[in-house]
Scaffold this active site. Structure first.
Site, PDB file in Angstrom:
ATOM      1  CD  GLU A 114      -2.453  -1.165   2.713  1.00 47.16           C
ATOM      2  OE1 GLU A 114      -2.411  -0.167   3.741  1.00 47.16           O
ATOM      3  OE2 GLU A 114      -2.979  -2.176   3.060  1.00 47.16           O
ATOM      4  CE  LYS A 116       4.856   5.394   7.200  1.00 52.59           C
ATOM      5  NZ  LYS A 116       4.397   6.580   7.733  1.00 52.59           N
ATOM      6  CG  ASP A 118       3.755  12.409   5.175  1.00 51.82           C
ATOM      7  OD1 ASP A 118       3.761  12.631   6.484  1.00 51.82           O
ATOM      8  OD2 ASP A 118       4.580  13.638   4.853  1.00 51.82           O
ATOM      9  CE1 TYR A 227      -5.016  -3.645  10.907  1.00 53.91           C
ATOM     10  CE2 TYR A 227      -4.541  -1.814  12.283  1.00 53.91           C
ATOM     11  CZ  TYR A 227      -4.411  -3.333  12.146  1.00 53.91           C
ATOM     12  OH  TYR A 227      -4.126  -3.953  13.015  1.00 53.91           O
ATOM     13  CE  LYS A 313       8.669   7.064   7.706  1.00 53.51           C
ATOM     14  NZ  LYS A 313       8.962   8.192   8.534  1.00 53.51           N
ATOM     15  CB  CYS A 405      28.257  40.445  12.350  1.00 53.54           C
ATOM     16  SG  CYS A 405      26.426  40.698  12.068  1.00 53.54           S
ATOM     17  CB  CYS A 408      26.529  45.040  13.508  1.00 57.21           C
ATOM     18  SG  CYS A 408      27.203  43.472  14.474  1.00 57.21           S
ATOM     19  CB  CYS A 423      26.835  38.265  15.320  1.00 60.63           C
ATOM     20  SG  CYS A 423      27.069  40.146  15.887  1.00 60.63           S
ATOM     21  CB  CYS A 429      23.711  42.974  15.884  1.00 60.88           C
ATOM     22  SG  CYS A 429      23.735  42.000  14.260  1.00 60.88           S
TER      23      CYS A 429
HETATM   24  S1  IVH Z   1      -1.334   0.680   8.934  1.00 64.45           S
HETATM   25  C1  IVH Z   1      -0.634  -1.529  12.771  1.00 64.45           C
HETATM   26  N1  IVH Z   1      -1.304   1.538   6.321  1.00 64.45           N
HETATM   27  O1  IVH Z   1       1.812   5.399   9.008  1.00 64.45           O
HETATM   28  C2  IVH Z   1      -0.596  -1.007  11.317  1.00 64.45           C
HETATM   29  N2  IVH Z   1      -0.463   3.024   8.230  1.00 64.45           N
HETATM   30  O2  IVH Z   1       4.271   4.912  10.831  1.00 64.45           O
HETATM   31  C3  IVH Z   1      -1.447   0.158  11.401  1.00 64.45           C
HETATM   32  N3  IVH Z   1       0.153   5.243   7.472  1.00 64.45           N
HETATM   33  O3  IVH Z   1       0.244   5.658  12.218  1.00 64.45           O
HETATM   34  C4  IVH Z   1      -1.166   1.316  10.332  1.00 64.45           C
HETATM   35  N4  IVH Z   1      -0.207   5.113   5.288  1.00 64.45           N
HETATM   36  O4  IVH Z   1      -0.655   7.128  10.321  1.00 64.45           O
HETATM   37  C5  IVH Z   1      -0.971   1.905   7.487  1.00 64.45           C
HETATM   38  N5  IVH Z   1      -1.420   2.403   4.339  1.00 64.45           N
HETATM   39  C6  IVH Z   1      -0.984   2.592   5.540  1.00 64.45           C
HETATM   40  C7  IVH Z   1      -0.480   3.717   6.072  1.00 64.45           C
HETATM   41  C8  IVH Z   1      -0.332   3.938   7.307  1.00 64.45           C
HETATM   42  C9  IVH Z   1       0.113   5.932   6.144  1.00 64.45           C
HETATM   43  C10 IVH Z   1       0.659   5.971   8.829  1.00 64.45           C
HETATM   44  C11 IVH Z   1      -0.332   5.573   9.847  1.00 64.45           C
HETATM   45  C12 IVH Z   1       0.451   5.000  10.908  1.00 64.45           C
HETATM   46  C13 IVH Z   1       2.005   5.423  10.614  1.00 64.45           C
HETATM   47  C14 IVH Z   1       3.070   4.452  10.960  1.00 64.45           C
END
Ligand code: IVH
Length: 666
Positions: A114, A116, A118, A227, A313, A405, A408, A423, A429
């Site tokens: 999946e 991740k 942000d 989830y 990451k 600096c 000044c 400085c 300054c």
């Molecule tokens: S699963 C027990 N799936 O990443 C597993 N988390 O570092 C629960 N996050 O707190 C998380 N995308 O805020 C999961 N596809 C994804 C995610 C994801 C972003 C975030 C989430 C979590 C953090 C963990």
């Protein structure tokens, strides 16, 4: 490393991480990228494992950050909200894969890949098809109830479709803001003179914690769900349940795939490392999960993370461009920051013209020279950085860091053990003086709202103020002749300066702007030295005796108050009527003096936050974790079983709400 150096490094890392925790979790204004933060944390973890004798009992490795704020009710999660183990390295990802295979002893295993997201994670409870509760992650065990705010997010269903959803379950996912919305929001903020959000994640975190849900609605937040948790889920695996949840009305990401082997996983990573640049929202990696629930269970959990999932990451995005020149900026504390002027280059959605170079050491380490083609990196955050040299096609000499600096002309100094040049001319300054005044009037300090940075600049340039104490001598007649100021705005300024005189002592102390004295440290100092004269006269030993005050802060305090002009400045502020002592009326007793108290559970007579304040008003200290130093636990209903067990093991007493209140009344 020598033992002394190791202990010093551990303390240094702990201080630095605490500082960044505050910026990240409390202020939603981080200064460093996730990558840099993770590196610091990993280094600390490594040193603590290798040299446990030097580990601090309250080390930041002991706790995951928390986003609990006092505006919302704190509630317990039915299932703890764990985080994910993370890695930036493909080898470690392969190691994870192998560990899983070993753990499953040859069973065939399917993985799910999946994205991740942000953003800010959220847990949604659905009962009989209706959204009943939305809670932030908080410290993983309990978080803020932000249901009303979350209800404004259009992609989160309030009522589910169909008739085959479980009666009771939780959906977890990530609230985020698209780039488009983020840009619009920051443009509006710029126009109205508000602080800009550093990135969409911070904007999301700020939005979800707003006081009025009508304001949240205007932030156009969005949410992916990834989830599902519950006792009566339709399928025995993650993937099928998510697909099913889509039919109930949830926004389930389309980019989830099932993988059979590591090659599939790496293909997914390679694809998204490039394709993410075209998304209208931020992802910072991918998540790999074991699909089957039975297998998940078999693999189990560590204290903080599941053993059946990991996140990989992405490294920050980079671009190559030419270093044209270097400017040197002087900050409020006199710290000199070299800034690179670059041939404009497009990077991660914006054109980058300037980048931070940190300090002289960094320039020397990279051997950066004007004319070099350099790598610029944006760690998903704020200011881009120059991280290395790509090509050198010239014969320019090495960069010589400035000795004086730029503002000044004073000769710069560099203290041993510190990376930055300074400085030393703090009182002469201009950017330092203006910076100090701007800090003094800021919201968390004296909160002199109607005076903005521009007015400070103007008043200073016109010679009306030379330091913050001069603000209290200003009269309407001084301001009126200046361009832009009408009677009303001049009055507003004078009035808000006047009202700042009631700002409590800890904030006044913070407003003074001592090095290393942020809001939290100012509170600690004010409590330990309840009037400024005690603090002015405190010795290094007295200062370091205070819990959480180390040598670095102690020396900074001592040095600050050893200057005659600072004492004169403080006296002027005193004469003007500012608060330089703890309000005794506030402090109710010292019955809890030297006690460290942990609050746990749910209460009847007061909220948890009220109890925290009550403890402080009676001289006690709130602590979040139970240790042998805990004096007692203020235990309400539903105290977590693990806490109870720990208390029992360490022989820490539990006091009920009634017992506690009786103790105070007696
Ligand atoms: S699963 C027990 N799936 O990443 C597993 N988390 O570092 C629960 N996050 O707190 C998380 N995308 O805020 C999961 N596809 C994804 C995610 C994801 C972003 C975030 C989430 C979590 C953090 C963990």
């Amino acid at each position: 490393m020598e033992k002394l150096d190791i202990s010093k490094r551990i303390n240094e890392l702990s201080d630095t991480i605490r500082y960044h925790n505050e910026l990240y979790y409390r202020d939603a204004q981080p200064e460093i990228s996730d990558f840099e933060y993770d590196q610091l944390l990993k280094e600390l973890q490594r040193l603590e494992t290798q040299y446990p004798e030097f580990a601090q009992t309250d080390s930041p490795t002991q706790r995951i950050g928390n986003d609990i704020s006092n505006k919302f009710e704190t509630v317990y999660h039915k299932y703890p909200m764990l985080s994910l183990g993370n890695t930036y390295s493909r080898e470690e990802l392969s190691d994870f894969y192998r560990r899983v295979q070993q753990g499953l002893e040859g069973q065939e295993c399917e993985f799910v890949c999946e994205l991740k997201y942000d953003g800010v994670s959220i847990s949604l409870t659905y009962e009989n098809g209706k959204l009943t509760r939305a809670v932030t992650r908080g410290d993983g065990t309990r978080g803020d109830d932000v249901t009303e705010n979350v209800k404004t997010i259009k992609s989160i269903p309030l009522v589910l479709k169909g008739d085959d959803y479980p009666q009771n379950f939780e959906m977890r996912g990530e609230i985020f803001m698209t780039h488009k919305t983020f840009e619009k929001l920051n443009n509006i903020r710029q126009e109205s003179g508000d602080n800009l959000f550093a990135n969409p994640r911070n904007a999301t975190a700020g939005s979800i914690k707003m006081q009025y849900s009508s304001e949240v609605a205007k932030r156009y937040l969005d949410c992916f769900l990834y989830y599902i948790l519950g006792e009566e889920l339709p399928y025995d695996n993650h993937f099928d349940n998510l697909k099913k949840a889509k039919s109930w009305g949830f926004k389930i990401p389309e980019d989830i795939i099932k993988c059979k082997n590591l090659d599939d996983v790496f293909d997914y990573i390679n694809y998204w490392d490039t394709a993410r640049k075209n998304l209208d929202y931020d992802i910072d990696g991918i998540v790999l999960k074991v699909n089957n629930y039975k297998q998940q269970e078999q693999l189990g959990y560590t204290a903080k993370t599941p053993r059946w999932a990991i996140s990989y990451k992405f490294k920050a995005e980079q671009a190559v461009t030419e270093l044209l020149s270097i400017d040197y900026q002087v900050g409020r504390t006199g710290a000199i920051t070299p800034v690179a002027n670059l041939q404009p280059v497009f990077l991660a959605g914006t054109t980058v013209k300037r980048a931070s170079l940190h300090n002289a050491e960094q320039i020397a380490l990279l051997d950066l020279r004007i004319g070099d083609k350099v790598f610029v990196e944006k760690g998903g955050e704020i200011i881009p950085k120059v991280v290395g040299i790509a090509v050198r096609e010239h014969k320019n000499p090495p960069t010589k860091f400035i000795a004086h600096c730029p503002e000044c002309g004073t000769e710069l100094i560099k203290n041993e053990g510190e990376a930055k040049h300074f400085c030393p001319n703090d009182n002469g300054c201009p950017p330092q003086i203006k910076g100090k005044i701007i800090h003094f009037i800021s919201r968390k300090a004296m909160n002199i709202e109607s005076l903005g940075e521009e007015s400070v600049e103007l008043f200073f340039n016109k010679g009306l103020i030379h330091n913050a104490a001069d603000l209290y001598q200003l009269k309407i007649e001084d301001i009126l002749p200046l361009e832009r100021f009408a009677q009303k705005s001049a009055e507003n300024i004078i009035n808000s300066i006047e009202s700042s005189k009631t700002v409590p002592y800890p904030r006044v102390l913070y407003a003074l702007g001592l090095r290393y004295v942020g809001e939290t440290v100012a509170k600690i100092l004010a409590k330990a030295f309840p009037n400024i004269d005690l603090l002015i006269n405190a010795s290094i030993e007295e200062l370091t005796e205070v819990h959480e005050i180390g040598e670095r802060i102690a020396e900074s305090v001592k040095e600050y108050f050893s200057q005659a002009d600072i004492i004169e400045f403080v006296n002027k502020l005193k004469e003007a009527g500012l608060q330089f002592k703890v309000d005794r009326e506030e402090q109710k007793s010292d019955i809890l003096k030297d006690m460290s108290i942990v609050i746990s559970g749910v209460f009847v007579h007061h909220s948890r936050d009220e109890y925290k304040t009550i403890i402080e008003l009676h001289g006690g200290k709130n602590s979040s974790s139970i240790s042998k130093n805990t004096s007692f636990i203020l235990a309400g209903d539903n105290m977590g079983p693990s806490k109870k067990e720990k208390a029992q093991k360490l022989g820490v007493e539990l006091k009920s709400e009634e017992e506690f209140l009786k103790m105070l009344n007696d």
